[in-house]
Design a protein around this motif. Structure first.
Motif, PDB file in Angstrom:
ATOM      1  N   ASP A  31       0.856  -1.190   0.000  1.00 21.17           N
ATOM      2  CA  ASP A  31       0.000   0.000   0.000  1.00 21.17           C
ATOM      3  C   ASP A  31       0.890   1.238   0.000  1.00 21.17           C
ATOM      4  O   ASP A  31       2.105   1.129   0.157  1.00 21.17           O
ATOM      5  CB  ASP A  31      -0.888  -0.009   1.246  1.00 21.17           C
ATOM      6  CG  ASP A  31      -2.099   0.899   1.140  1.00 21.17           C
ATOM      7  OD1 ASP A  31      -2.319   1.502   0.068  1.00 21.17           O
ATOM      8  OD2 ASP A  31      -2.835   1.009   2.134  1.00 21.17           O
ATOM      9  N   PHE A  32       0.275   2.395  -0.160  1.00 24.65           N
ATOM     10  CA  PHE A  32       0.982   3.676  -0.091  1.00 24.65           C
ATOM     11  C   PHE A  32       0.191   4.646   0.770  1.00 24.65           C
ATOM     12  O   PHE A  32      -1.042   4.615   0.767  1.00 24.65           O
ATOM     13  CB  PHE A  32       1.151   4.287  -1.491  1.00 24.65           C
ATOM     14  CG  PHE A  32       2.124   3.532  -2.350  1.00 24.65           C
ATOM     15  CD1 PHE A  32       3.475   3.805  -2.301  1.00 24.65           C
ATOM     16  CD2 PHE A  32       1.681   2.538  -3.200  1.00 24.65           C
ATOM     17  CE1 PHE A  32       4.369   3.095  -3.093  1.00 24.65           C
ATOM     18  CE2 PHE A  32       2.571   1.828  -3.987  1.00 24.65           C
ATOM     19  CZ  PHE A  32       3.916   2.114  -3.934  1.00 24.65           C
ATOM     20  N   ASP A  33       0.899   5.532   1.482  1.00 21.55           N
ATOM     21  CA  ASP A  33       0.223   6.583   2.230  1.00 21.55           C
ATOM     22  C   ASP A  33       0.043   7.785   1.301  1.00 21.55           C
ATOM     23  O   ASP A  33       0.492   7.757   0.148  1.00 21.55           O
ATOM     24  CB  ASP A  33       0.983   6.922   3.519  1.00 21.55           C
ATOM     25  CG  ASP A  33       2.304   7.636   3.305  1.00 21.55           C
ATOM     26  OD1 ASP A  33       2.635   8.020   2.158  1.00 21.55           O
ATOM     27  OD2 ASP A  33       3.036   7.831   4.296  1.00 21.55           O
ATOM     28  N   PRO A  34      -0.619   8.855   1.752  1.00 28.43           N
ATOM     29  CA  PRO A  34      -0.856  10.009   0.879  1.00 28.43           C
ATOM     30  C   PRO A  34       0.422  10.673   0.353  1.00 28.43           C
ATOM     31  O   PRO A  34       0.391  11.343  -0.682  1.00 28.43           O
ATOM     32  CB  PRO A  34      -1.635  10.973   1.771  1.00 28.43           C
ATOM     33  CG  PRO A  34      -2.329  10.091   2.761  1.00 28.43           C
ATOM     34  CD  PRO A  34      -1.360   8.969   3.012  1.00 28.43           C
ATOM     35  N   ASP A  35       1.549  10.494   1.049  1.00 26.32           N
ATOM     36  CA  ASP A  35       2.815  11.080   0.597  1.00 26.32           C
ATOM     37  C   ASP A  35       3.553  10.190  -0.394  1.00 26.32           C
ATOM     38  O   ASP A  35       4.631  10.547  -0.871  1.00 26.32           O
ATOM     39  CB  ASP A  35       3.734  11.352   1.789  1.00 26.32           C
ATOM     40  CG  ASP A  35       3.208  12.433   2.712  1.00 26.32           C
ATOM     41  OD1 ASP A  35       2.554  13.372   2.211  1.00 26.32           O
ATOM     42  OD2 ASP A  35       3.440  12.337   3.923  1.00 26.32           O
ATOM     43  N   GLY A  36       3.021   8.990  -0.661  1.00 23.93           N
ATOM     44  CA  GLY A  36       3.663   8.065  -1.585  1.00 23.93           C
ATOM     45  C   GLY A  36       4.663   7.135  -0.928  1.00 23.93           C
ATOM     46  O   GLY A  36       5.405   6.437  -1.609  1.00 23.93           O
ATOM     47  N   LYS A  58       9.814   6.479   1.131  1.00 26.09           N
ATOM     48  CA  LYS A  58      10.074   6.062  -0.251  1.00 26.09           C
ATOM     49  C   LYS A  58      11.550   6.201  -0.617  1.00 26.09           C
ATOM     50  O   LYS A  58      12.041   5.492  -1.488  1.00 26.09           O
ATOM     51  CB  LYS A  58       9.198   6.826  -1.246  1.00 26.09           C
ATOM     52  CG  LYS A  58       9.317   8.306  -1.203  1.00 26.09           C
ATOM     53  CD  LYS A  58       8.281   8.964  -2.084  1.00 26.09           C
ATOM     54  CE  LYS A  58       8.192  10.448  -1.779  1.00 26.09           C
ATOM     55  NZ  LYS A  58       7.021  11.040  -2.411  1.00 26.09           N
ATOM     56  N   THR A  59      12.279   7.069   0.079  1.00 27.38           N
ATOM     57  CA  THR A  59      13.704   7.234  -0.185  1.00 27.38           C
ATOM     58  C   THR A  59      14.545   6.128   0.455  1.00 27.38           C
ATOM     59  O   THR A  59      15.731   6.002   0.158  1.00 27.38           O
ATOM     60  CB  THR A  59      14.191   8.592   0.329  1.00 27.38           C
ATOM     61  OG1 THR A  59      13.889   8.698   1.725  1.00 27.38           O
ATOM     62  CG2 THR A  59      13.525   9.736  -0.443  1.00 27.38           C
ATOM     63  N   ALA A  60      13.943   5.327   1.336  1.00 23.73           N
ATOM     64  CA  ALA A  60      14.683   4.279   2.066  1.00 23.73           C
ATOM     65  C   ALA A  60      14.662   2.932   1.359  1.00 23.73           C
ATOM     66  O   ALA A  60      15.358   2.014   1.766  1.00 23.73           O
ATOM     67  CB  ALA A  60      14.118   4.131   3.464  1.00 23.73           C
ATOM     68  N   VAL A  61      13.840   2.812   0.304  1.00 27.21           N
ATOM     69  CA  VAL A  61      13.741   1.547  -0.413  1.00 27.21           C
ATOM     70  C   VAL A  61      13.902   1.775  -1.908  1.00 27.21           C
ATOM     71  O   VAL A  61      13.720   2.886  -2.397  1.00 27.21           O
ATOM     72  CB  VAL A  61      12.382   0.833  -0.149  1.00 27.21           C
ATOM     73  CG1 VAL A  61      12.236   0.465   1.305  1.00 27.21           C
ATOM     74  CG2 VAL A  61      11.216   1.670  -0.603  1.00 27.21           C
TER      75      VAL A  61
END
Length: 64
Positions: A31-36, A58-61
């Protein structure tokens, strides 16, 4: 990146904090949160980690 993609941790440059244990981890984006930022179910050598998926920046993966 989209739901169902396989991801791995984006590791820091060599010489930084030792995160070698993360090298074998593979995750599935659920899933994704509103910030992506993705919600990921992590696996280590085929064994599911944690009872519930974890939210990651998202920058950690990175997509495999």
């Amino acid at each position: 990146m989209k739901v169902g993609d396989l991801v791995k941790h984006r590791l820091p440059p060599a010489g930084r904090a030792s995160l070698d244990y993360l090298k074998n981890w593979v995750g599935i984006v659920l899933d994704f949160d509103p910030d992506g930022d993705p919600c990921v179910q992590w696996y280590d050598n085929g064994v599911a980690l944690y009872d519930t998926p974890t939210w990651e920046f998202k920058t950690a993966v990175e997509k495999i």
